[in-house]
Motif scaffolding. Structure first.
Motif, PDB file in Angstrom:
ATOM      1  N   HIS A 220      -0.691   1.425  -3.241  1.00  0.00           N
ATOM      2  CA  HIS A 220       0.765   1.426  -3.128  1.00  0.00           C
ATOM      3  C   HIS A 220       1.241   1.530  -1.678  1.00  0.00           C
ATOM      4  O   HIS A 220       2.440   1.466  -1.414  1.00  0.00           O
ATOM      5  CB  HIS A 220       1.354   2.566  -3.957  1.00  0.00           C
ATOM      6  N   HIS A 221       0.312   1.697  -0.735  1.00  0.00           N
ATOM      7  CA  HIS A 221       0.662   1.716   0.688  1.00  0.00           C
ATOM      8  C   HIS A 221       0.233   0.437   1.396  1.00  0.00           C
ATOM      9  O   HIS A 221       0.390   0.323   2.611  1.00  0.00           O
ATOM     10  CB  HIS A 221       0.016   2.917   1.379  1.00  0.00           C
ATOM     11  N   LEU A 222      -0.311  -0.509   0.650  1.00  0.00           N
ATOM     12  CA  LEU A 222      -0.804  -1.738   1.272  1.00  0.00           C
ATOM     13  C   LEU A 222       0.316  -2.547   1.919  1.00  0.00           C
ATOM     14  O   LEU A 222       0.116  -3.152   2.977  1.00  0.00           O
ATOM     15  CB  LEU A 222      -1.523  -2.603   0.233  1.00  0.00           C
ATOM     16  N   GLU A 223       1.463  -2.570   1.288  1.00  0.00           N
ATOM     17  CA  GLU A 223       2.575  -3.340   1.848  1.00  0.00           C
ATOM     18  C   GLU A 223       2.954  -2.793   3.222  1.00  0.00           C
ATOM     19  O   GLU A 223       3.151  -3.548   4.178  1.00  0.00           O
ATOM     20  CB  GLU A 223       3.776  -3.288   0.906  1.00  0.00           C
ATOM     21  N   GLU A 224       3.027  -1.480   3.333  1.00  0.00           N
ATOM     22  CA  GLU A 224       3.334  -0.839   4.612  1.00  0.00           C
ATOM     23  C   GLU A 224       2.208  -1.072   5.620  1.00  0.00           C
ATOM     24  O   GLU A 224       2.448  -1.354   6.795  1.00  0.00           O
ATOM     25  CB  GLU A 224       3.537   0.660   4.382  1.00  0.00           C
ATOM     26  N   LEU A 225       0.970  -0.987   5.149  1.00  0.00           N
ATOM     27  CA  LEU A 225      -0.177  -1.207   6.023  1.00  0.00           C
ATOM     28  C   LEU A 225      -0.164  -2.618   6.600  1.00  0.00           C
ATOM     29  O   LEU A 225      -0.509  -2.832   7.769  1.00  0.00           O
ATOM     30  CB  LEU A 225      -1.476  -0.975   5.251  1.00  0.00           C
ATOM     31  N   GLY A 226       0.236  -3.583   5.782  1.00  0.00           N
ATOM     32  CA  GLY A 226       0.272  -4.966   6.240  1.00  0.00           C
ATOM     33  C   GLY A 226       1.173  -5.166   7.440  1.00  0.00           C
ATOM     34  O   GLY A 226       0.930  -6.043   8.276  1.00  0.00           O
ATOM     35  N   GLN A 227       2.207  -4.339   7.548  1.00  0.00           N
ATOM     36  CA  GLN A 227       3.140  -4.440   8.666  1.00  0.00           C
ATOM     37  C   GLN A 227       2.613  -3.745   9.917  1.00  0.00           C
ATOM     38  O   GLN A 227       3.084  -4.005  11.020  1.00  0.00           O
ATOM     39  CB  GLN A 227       4.488  -3.818   8.266  1.00  0.00           C
ATOM     40  N   ARG A 228       1.621  -2.857   9.751  1.00  0.00           N
ATOM     41  CA  ARG A 228       1.181  -2.032  10.867  1.00  0.00           C
ATOM     42  C   ARG A 228      -0.286  -2.243  11.232  1.00  0.00           C
ATOM     43  O   ARG A 228      -0.809  -1.561  12.110  1.00  0.00           O
ATOM     44  CB  ARG A 228       1.408  -0.552  10.523  1.00  0.00           C
TER      45      ARG A 228
END
Length: 328
Positions: A220-228
């Motif tokens: 559920h944190h992959l989307e945020e990780l993709g940006q960083r």
């Protein structure tokens, strides 16, 4: 329970490449630009409509819209644990080609297929007021139930009261955090993704490709990780997806870190606060920090570990598997 033949059938996931990405591993290709993964909901529903046990690996240039996609799949009653996502952001972070990433995830999904396929639709326990407010429409949620081998006699192991006074699991209360698997290890089998099968598999990939470390992240944190992801550069980190941070065994992570390997757990308390497993996650995070593992949503700290994989001696994969297994 599925037969061995049925499990074998689903051990090779369908690789769905979107946004024009090209790989010889792609089983299905979508050439049109994909601005949000949420748009894939209809395609995934169609695939699962034909076979609800199909494991699917989506390879995408972006992770945008992943959380919305997972939420919509859950609302429609699909087992979203059958889905994994990788692509350009993780290729940038790890330095691995898309083909290598795909092969890595195909192996990882096969390794964890039994748990993914074994997730159950559980109707959560709610108050009478909540039941009336929703007009009795309480949507079951797919949950990975811990595998029990004996009754757990320890009190307070589950923060949600899912372990009864008799030491057995009450599935309606279980949220699948897997906290019990390391708090009461003699009673529960640790999930493969947090024990030696999964971690040994990841370490072998790190060793063979001389990567600097491993980045463990909740799906559920992959989307945020993709940006960083670019923040970790020039360190090369292997992404490692888990259903929930709460199930991580800090002892095994500490052992991995002792092999000149950078171990980073990607976590944001603010982003995780709305999670239904938040209480369990915070308990696990405290244990992980106490074992000296980096826990942060700031990936720039990883950059200091660049090229460690080329300069330090590492444990051989066979010895690593043996040591991780002994921690169980």
């Amino acid at each position: 329970m599925e037969s061995g033949k049925a499990r074998e059938k689903h051990s090779s996931p369908l690789v769905l490449c979107v946004g024009g990405l090209i790989s010889s591993r792609c089983g299905v290709k979508i050439e049109e630009p994909v601005l949000s993964l949420e748009s894939l909901g209809g395609i995934l529903s169609s695939i699962w409509g034909n076979d609800p046990n199909t494991l699917i690996l989506v390879v995408s240039p972006t992770f945008e819209g992943l959380n919305a996609l997972l939420a919509s799949l859950e609302e429609e009653g699909w087992n979203h644990y059958l889905l994994e996502v990788t692509g350009v952001p993780e290729s940038m972070m790890s330095g691995l080609s898309l083909d290598k990433l795909i092969d890595y995830y195909l192996g990882f999904m096969a390794l964890t297929s039994e748990e993914r396929l074994g997730a159950k639709p559980v109707r959560p326990t709610v108050t009478r007021r909540e039941l009336l407010r929703r007009l009795f429409l309480i949507q079951p949620v797919y949950t990975m139930i811990p595998r029990m081998v004996s009754k757990c006699g320890e009190r307070g192991v589950c923060p949600y009261g899912a372990i009864s006074g008799e030491g057995e699991i009450e599935e309606s209360k279980c949220r699948g955090c897997m906290l019990c698997t390391w708090k009461c290890p003699s009673s529960f089998n640790a999930p493969s993704w947090s024990s030696h099968p999964g971690l040994s598999y990841a370490y072998k990939m790190i060793y063979e490709n001389q990567l600097d470390g491993i980045l463990i992240v909740c799906r559920h944190h992959l989307e945020e990780l993709g940006q960083r992801a670019v923040e970790a550069s020039p360190a090369r980190l292997l992404p490692y997806h888990v259903p929930c941070i709460a199930g991580l065994d800090a002892r095994r992570l500490r052992v991995m870190a002792s092999w000149n390997l950078y171990v980073h757990v990607y976590f944001s308390e603010e982003a995780c606060r709305s999670c239904r497993r938040f209480k369990a996650v915070m308990e696990a995070i405290g244990e992980i920090k106490d074992n000296g593992i980096t826990v942060s949503d700031n990936l720039t700290v990883a950059s200091a570990h660049a090229y460690l994989g080329f300069s330090a001696r590492r444990m051989s994969p066979s010895d690593a598997a043996r040591m991780l297994g002994s921690e169980g």
